[in-house]
Design a protein around this motif. Structure first.
Motif, PDB file in Angstrom:
ATOM      1  N   LEU A 107       8.617 -11.002  -7.623  1.00 29.12           N
ATOM      2  CA  LEU A 107       7.828  -9.905  -8.185  1.00 29.12           C
ATOM      3  C   LEU A 107       6.344 -10.253  -8.211  1.00 29.12           C
ATOM      4  N   GLU A 108       6.042 -11.499  -8.565  1.00 30.54           N
ATOM      5  CA  GLU A 108       4.630 -11.929  -8.614  1.00 30.54           C
ATOM      6  C   GLU A 108       3.989 -11.871  -7.229  1.00 30.54           C
ATOM      7  N   THR A 109       4.751 -12.341  -6.218  1.00 29.05           N
ATOM      8  CA  THR A 109       4.228 -12.305  -4.848  1.00 29.05           C
ATOM      9  C   THR A 109       3.949 -10.856  -4.421  1.00 29.05           C
ATOM     10  N   GLU A 110       4.925  -9.990  -4.711  1.00 30.14           N
ATOM     11  CA  GLU A 110       4.756  -8.574  -4.355  1.00 30.14           C
ATOM     12  C   GLU A 110       3.565  -7.963  -5.076  1.00 30.14           C
ATOM     13  N   LEU A 111       3.455  -8.283  -6.357  1.00 31.93           N
ATOM     14  CA  LEU A 111       2.371  -7.739  -7.165  1.00 31.93           C
ATOM     15  C   LEU A 111       1.014  -8.197  -6.640  1.00 31.93           C
ATOM     16  N   MET A 112       0.942  -9.468  -6.258  1.00 29.08           N
ATOM     17  CA  MET A 112      -0.314  -9.982  -5.697  1.00 29.08           C
ATOM     18  C   MET A 112      -0.689  -9.205  -4.432  1.00 29.08           C
ATOM     19  N   ALA A 113       0.327  -8.968  -3.576  1.00 29.24           N
ATOM     20  CA  ALA A 113       0.057  -8.255  -2.327  1.00 29.24           C
ATOM     21  C   ALA A 113      -0.447  -6.835  -2.627  1.00 29.24           C
ATOM     22  N   VAL A 114       0.198  -6.182  -3.591  1.00 31.66           N
ATOM     23  CA  VAL A 114      -0.209  -4.816  -3.942  1.00 31.66           C
ATOM     24  C   VAL A 114      -1.632  -4.826  -4.507  1.00 31.66           C
ATOM     25  N   MET A 115      -1.930  -5.807  -5.338  1.00 32.27           N
ATOM     26  CA  MET A 115      -3.267  -5.877  -5.920  1.00 32.27           C
ATOM     27  C   MET A 115      -4.334  -6.114  -4.859  1.00 32.27           C
ATOM     28  N   GLU A 116      -3.954  -6.897  -3.856  1.00 34.07           N
ATOM     29  CA  GLU A 116      -4.890  -7.107  -2.738  1.00 34.07           C
ATOM     30  C   GLU A 116      -5.139  -5.804  -1.985  1.00 34.07           C
ATOM     31  N   GLN A 117      -4.037  -5.061  -1.789  1.00 28.74           N
ATOM     32  CA  GLN A 117      -4.171  -3.763  -1.109  1.00 28.74           C
ATOM     33  C   GLN A 117      -5.046  -2.814  -1.925  1.00 28.74           C
ATOM     34  N   VAL A 118      -4.870  -2.839  -3.239  1.00 28.89           N
ATOM     35  CA  VAL A 118      -5.681  -1.989  -4.125  1.00 28.89           C
ATOM     36  C   VAL A 118      -7.159  -2.369  -3.985  1.00 28.89           C
ATOM     37  N   GLU A 119      -7.377  -3.672  -3.958  1.00 25.21           N
ATOM     38  CA  GLU A 119      -8.761  -4.155  -3.826  1.00 25.21           C
ATOM     39  C   GLU A 119      -9.380  -3.671  -2.508  1.00 25.21           C
ATOM     40  N   GLY A 120      -8.603  -3.824  -1.423  1.00 21.50           N
ATOM     41  CA  GLY A 120      -9.079  -3.394  -0.102  1.00 21.50           C
ATOM     42  C   GLY A 120      -9.357  -1.906  -0.070  1.00 21.50           C
ATOM     43  N   ALA A 121      -8.418  -1.129  -0.597  1.00 27.85           N
ATOM     44  CA  ALA A 121      -8.575   0.330  -0.578  1.00 27.85           C
ATOM     45  C   ALA A 121      -9.744   0.766  -1.456  1.00 27.85           C
ATOM     46  N   THR A 122      -9.950   0.080  -2.577  1.00 24.41           N
ATOM     47  CA  THR A 122     -11.062   0.419  -3.463  1.00 24.41           C
ATOM     48  C   THR A 122     -12.399   0.176  -2.768  1.00 24.41           C
ATOM     49  N   ALA A 123     -12.471  -0.964  -2.053  1.00 22.40           N
ATOM     50  CA  ALA A 123     -13.705  -1.276  -1.314  1.00 22.40           C
ATOM     51  C   ALA A 123     -13.927  -0.248  -0.208  1.00 22.40           C
TER      52      ALA A 123
END
Ligand code: ZN
Length: 266
Positions: A107-123
């Motif tokens: 779950l932590e690995t998945e969450l990290m990946a999603v958070m990275e995607q959120v960061e990318g999309a926000t930028a």
């Protein structure tokens, strides 16, 4: 009283001016339309990223919820383990805690990946929003420039159109159509001056036998190479020696019969 070729030359000045002004307006309209399109495309792109971000947000909250639940469950199992005295039960509980650890890791690995995607999309969204603001400002600037151009040119265009219709009334219909056809096909240049024996439309030398006729500006004489209507200015200052010499002979030329086969068309 100006000759018909002289009227055409005046009409051409009006038409060239009208053409330049109409083009300036059309170009302004084109720029505004292109920017409008770019603004729409950019808005659509930004909206797509917003949708993507919303979906990522849902996924992130779901993962966070599951992670919290798994961590709570593990804490609870560990507490229970301290009270277990039976070896077999202890083994089962350890096994369960190991599985929970594994689940939490995933779950932590998945969450990290999603958070990275959120960061990318926000930028990406920030970049799109900045570009959108730039395009919208440019569109507004072009639109206001276009309004100014229209305000400046519309009265001139109107006046020139009135002048044009007055001039056109004095020109024979066939001649006018011929002139308009040449004007549109030859880049807005239908009536050209002959200067120093050279057609100013195509830079080719005009046969000398046509000079006298051209000087009278009375007949439609087409340049043999570019097919434009040839014209002579009456102001000798504008002509070269060749023109001037013909200019001087115009008086006698009037009495001379026309050449048997002039390259003229009516
Ligand atoms: Zn020519």
């Amino acid at each position: 009283m100006p000759t018909k070729i002289e009227v055409l030359a005046t009409l051409q000045l009006v038409d060239q001016s009208l053409r330049a002004k109409t083009r300036a307006v059309a170009e302004g309209e084109g720029r505004v339309a292109a920017l409008e399109e770019a603004v729409s495309a950019q808005t659509a792109a930004a909206n797509a990223v917003r949708v993507e971000l919303a979906a990522l947000g849902v996924r992130q909250r779901d993962l966070e919820g599951r992670l919290t639940a798994a961590e709570a469950k593990m804490k609870d199992r560990r507490m229970r383990m301290t009270r277990i005295r039976n070896d077999k039960e202890l083994g089962l509980a350890r096994r369960e805690v190991d599985l929970l650890k594994e689940e939490i890791g995933t779950l932590e690995t998945e969450l990290m990946a999603v958070m990275e995607q959120v960061e990318g999309a926000t930028a990406k969204l920030a970049g799109l929003a900045a570009e959108l603001a730039r395009l919208a400002a440019e569109r507004d600037r072009e639109a206001s420039e276009l309004r100014e151009t229209l305000a400046r040119l519309s009265s001139e265009i109107e006046r020139e159109r009135a002048t044009r219709s007055e001039l056109v009334q004095t020109i024979d219909g066939d001649l006018r159509r011929k002139y308009e056809m040449i004007f549109s096909r030859r880049g807005g240049l239908a009536v050209v001056e002959v200067r120093g024996g050279i057609c100013q439309g195509c830079r080719m030398r005009v046969p000398p036998q046509l000079f006298n006729q051209i000087q009278r500006n009375a007949e439609v004489i087409l340049c043999p190479s570019c097919q434009r209507i040839l014209y002579a200015t009456r102001d000798p200052c504008l002509g070269s020696e060749a023109d001037a010499s013909v200019e001087r002979s115009v008086g006698s030329a009037e009495a001379v019969p026309r050449p048997a086969k002039p390259a003229r068309q009516n």
